[in-house]
Scaffold this motif. Sequence first.
Motif, mmCIF file in Angstrom:
data_model
loop_
_atom_site.group_PDB
_atom_site.id
_atom_site.type_symbol
_atom_site.label_atom_id
_atom_site.label_comp_id
_atom_site.label_asym_id
_atom_site.label_seq_id
_atom_site.Cartn_x
_atom_site.Cartn_y
_atom_site.Cartn_z
ATOM 1 N N ASP B 100 0.926 -1.225 -0.044
ATOM 2 C CA ASP B 100 0.050 -0.011 0.028
ATOM 3 C C ASP B 100 0.799 1.338 0.068
ATOM 4 O O ASP B 100 0.446 2.373 -0.498
ATOM 5 C CB ASP B 100 -1.149 0.006 1.347
ATOM 6 C CG ASP B 100 -1.907 -0.860 1.004
ATOM 7 O OD1 ASP B 100 -2.600 -1.088 0.093
ATOM 8 O OD2 ASP B 100 -2.543 -1.522 2.072
ATOM 9 N N TYR B 103 1.647 1.604 -3.489
ATOM 10 C CA TYR B 103 0.266 2.208 -4.244
ATOM 11 C C TYR B 103 0.085 3.716 -3.856
ATOM 12 O O TYR B 103 -0.501 4.364 -4.523
ATOM 13 C CB TYR B 103 -0.883 1.349 -4.034
ATOM 14 C CG TYR B 103 -0.600 0.095 -4.716
ATOM 15 C CD1 TYR B 103 -0.444 -0.062 -6.086
ATOM 16 C CD2 TYR B 103 -0.715 -1.300 -4.224
ATOM 17 C CE1 TYR B 103 -0.371 -1.028 -6.823
ATOM 18 C CE2 TYR B 103 -0.644 -2.622 -4.616
ATOM 19 C CZ TYR B 103 -0.511 -2.487 -6.040
ATOM 20 O OH TYR B 103 -0.516 -3.522 -6.699
ATOM 21 N N ARG B 108 1.034 1.404 -10.187
ATOM 22 C CA ARG B 108 1.355 -0.060 -10.453
ATOM 23 C C ARG B 108 2.426 -0.191 -9.699
ATOM 24 O O ARG B 108 3.574 0.681 -9.908
ATOM 25 C CB ARG B 108 1.458 -0.360 -11.981
ATOM 26 C CG ARG B 108 -0.122 -0.256 -12.489
ATOM 27 C CD ARG B 108 0.106 -0.765 -13.967
ATOM 28 N NE ARG B 108 1.206 -0.096 -14.788
ATOM 29 C CZ ARG B 108 1.892 -0.740 -15.759
ATOM 30 N NH1 ARG B 108 1.237 -1.726 -16.332
ATOM 31 N NH2 ARG B 108 2.752 -0.188 -16.428
ATOM 32 N N GLU B 251 -4.777 -4.997 -5.659
ATOM 33 C CA GLU B 251 -5.932 -5.866 -5.307
ATOM 34 C C GLU B 251 -7.149 -5.029 -4.909
ATOM 35 O O GLU B 251 -7.028 -3.967 -4.368
ATOM 36 C CB GLU B 251 -5.508 -6.949 -4.563
ATOM 37 C CG GLU B 251 -4.603 -7.731 -5.044
ATOM 38 C CD GLU B 251 -3.923 -8.671 -3.812
ATOM 39 O OE1 GLU B 251 -4.513 -8.590 -2.604
ATOM 40 O OE2 GLU B 251 -2.960 -9.385 -4.030
ATOM 41 N N ASP B 252 -8.243 -5.489 -5.212
ATOM 42 C CA ASP B 252 -9.433 -4.724 -4.761
ATOM 43 C C ASP B 252 -9.730 -4.402 -3.375
ATOM 44 O O ASP B 252 -9.695 -3.301 -2.745
ATOM 45 C CB ASP B 252 -10.857 -5.519 -5.412
ATOM 46 C CG ASP B 252 -10.812 -5.379 -6.786
ATOM 47 O OD1 ASP B 252 -10.416 -4.539 -7.477
ATOM 48 O OD2 ASP B 252 -11.649 -6.180 -7.296
ATOM 49 N N ALA B 253 -9.480 -5.656 -2.479
ATOM 50 C CA ALA B 253 -9.721 -5.251 -1.061
ATOM 51 C C ALA B 253 -8.369 -5.432 -0.350
ATOM 52 O O ALA B 253 -7.565 -6.433 -0.897
ATOM 53 C CB ALA B 253 -10.638 -6.206 -0.648
ATOM 54 N N CYS B 292 -12.796 3.744 3.393
ATOM 55 C CA CYS B 292 -13.347 2.283 3.435
ATOM 56 C C CYS B 292 -14.776 2.199 3.060
ATOM 57 O O CYS B 292 -15.604 2.818 3.581
ATOM 58 C CB CYS B 292 -13.039 1.691 4.958
ATOM 59 S SG CYS B 292 -13.757 0.070 4.835
ATOM 60 N N LEU B 348 -12.596 -2.741 1.758
ATOM 61 C CA LEU B 348 -12.862 -2.760 0.301
ATOM 62 C C LEU B 348 -12.594 -0.842 0.031
ATOM 63 O O LEU B 348 -13.126 -0.203 0.699
ATOM 64 C CB LEU B 348 -14.219 -2.729 0.060
ATOM 65 C CG LEU B 348 -14.593 -2.738 -1.542
ATOM 66 C CD1 LEU B 348 -13.946 -4.095 -2.492
ATOM 67 C CD2 LEU B 348 -16.074 -2.937 -1.792
ATOM 68 N N ALA B 350 -12.218 2.768 -1.568
ATOM 69 C CA ALA B 350 -13.160 3.562 -2.307
ATOM 70 C C ALA B 350 -12.740 5.036 -2.179
ATOM 71 O O ALA B 350 -12.130 5.453 -1.212
ATOM 72 C CB ALA B 350 -14.598 3.601 -2.172
#
Lengths: 234, 509
Positions: B100, B103, B108, B251-253, B292, B348, B350
């Motif tokens: 993280d 990111y 990427r 990754e998504d989550a 989140c 998740l 957002a």
Amino acid sequence: MFSVSLVGMSARPALDPALLSHLISAQRLEDRRGRRGSGIPAIDRLLGGGWPRAALCELVGRRSSGRTTILYAALARALAAGEAAALVDVGGGLDPRRAFAAGIALRRLLWIRCDAGEAAKAADLVLGAGGFDVIALDLGDARPRLPTAGWIRFKHGVEKQGTTLLVSAPARAAGTCAAAVVELGPGTPRFVADGAPLFAGLQAEAVRGRGGHDRAEPESQEARCASLAFSCRS
Amino acid sequence: MRIACVFVPQLALQAVLRRTPDARGGPVAVLEAGGDGAASAGGKARPKRIARVTEFSPEARREGVRAGMTGAQAAAVSAGLRLLTVTAADREAASAALADVGYAFAPRIERADAGDRVFFETEDLSRLYPAGEQAIAQAVQAAAARVGLGVRVAIAGSKGVGRLATRARELAVVPSAAGPARAALASIPVEILVEDTELAAAFRRWGLRTAGDVAALPVDAVGLRLGPVGARACRLARGLDDEPFVPRLPEDALEEAIDLDYPVAELEPLSFLLRGLVDRALARLRGRGLACAGLTLRLALDPRGVDVRTVPIAAPTGDAATLLQLARLDLARRPPSAPIVGVRLLALPARVRATQLDILRPAGPAPDRLAATIARLAALVGSDNVGAPVVEETWREEAVGVTVFDHAGPDVPLAAQATEPRLTIRRRRPPEEIEMLLDRRGPAAFRGRETTARVMVSAGPYRLSGEWWREPENTFQREYWDVHASDGAVYRVHQDQRDGRWYLDGYYD
């Protein structure tokens, strides 16, 4: 700087006139903060320009006195001005079609359905979020049961956030914490009797009650009263 | 291409310190069980798995703790030593937190297999950090510190050079050009240049001490004598590396987890554990500028079984107290069927909605605070009861829906100021069934839960029916009346034509 004159049993300080000219009364201070239009000209005239900003206001009346209509008019006015508004609705009595017809931009209204026990907490959360210009706390038929400390907390909260908190209830509760109070008399229904009767609207008397900041000189009864008429027609 | 290499030294130690932050600053050692322990006293063949110290803090080193000691030996040399065991969940969480961090700076990244290193491109960051690559490296270190990781950062022209620089220094910027890169790496000892101890020993035998000495040798000649490994070390010492960079999207989550030594059966200690997980997850999300939007708890039960639950969140939020409150409410409403021995938290990500302020309109509530407030309101009154009201596509008068509140939504033109405001109705939902007494003109008196009154004037009936295309029980056929009751109110009531029952819809107000 000031002398104390004894009149009877009470002692009141007599201020120096030079100093007195620099003081601002609570009433004038409230007026300086400004007022927001209520959406109903008669209420605006009654309140001297509308609901005060950054203040707790009470709207008191029994069933069919028109207080929900007055509440929605204030919300519609605020939303039309681009302000943020929230409605804490005890019992969830909002009628979305009529609210839309009253000019409320539904998508921009934060609506919280709750029961009477949760209403104060919900209003406090919305107030704490900041940025809401009008919060309507519609208690419906529920009698407000909030301790005085709770109303004081609301009063300080709205003053800090610059929010107008409109409390609609069947009876007064906020006491001196309310900066403006409108008490509605029982509504008189109007039926149009053209063959079978047709419900046409309501008429009600509104009286400006004495709020915590209301230190103005006594006014005539006429200045404190207004006649309201609500139409039922589309 | 410029590549940042971010390396977490002593990943196991840092992973357990993320879980137990109070142990930071003191002597700490990580115990891990290996399969090469001594045979048991009975002389049986099955080896006994003895946990030994694998990693330790500088404070523990100063007190004499060394790798390979048993827990008892380490405790004997350091009285205040905290011996902690690392779990796979700790490692995974620390590794994911490192990703993280990457990111937060690049869309990427490439993660090393061991999980202790990430690579990402830095060329696009030069506009954000005009002070240079040193500032980028410092910003990466600060971002890692916020998620509880102490990292080494190197920015170089290739992955291999960056990896070498992080082995040697806390913070390094190595130029891409071969000459300056060779000069920057010249002082690195050969033991750090090559991880293979045999190769390092071979260089030592040749009298080579530093990377600069190795770089001075001809690559072909070294390759002839030491094979491709030697040639690669020689090229690396010159600042040359051709290892490809293979970045991936996030990754998504994201996941944070904890495995417990003992089962937890009560909500309070579980909340304490959840607090740490939520805090760490949010710290990682904040690093990527996210909030989140969804929370999934995967609870490992004792002795077996898994309880998976999704905690509903009304709006993306970065407020730990709100998320914890929602998780607690869900756990209190549906307690797990058995004590818990492990918790995995999936958050998740957002984006919190960005708001473009309008010069002509008030600013309104801040999006992140509003999201947290809506989540708290949802926890208080239920997520179905918070939002913006919406007119349902039906003619049923009591119908109402709730949609997402959007402060920046479209305006509705305020109707021209009418001489009389439009009267509204305060609805009962669902309509309250009442007893109605009728006379020849219509309603004469009624009795409900709260109201008993005579009817003074009644207007109606107004017939309304619809949804005839649906199941018979879902259609409606009603006759509405407006009645002025003896208590002074004007009520709206209706009679269901299918069964003859009367209902109170609300009152005009």
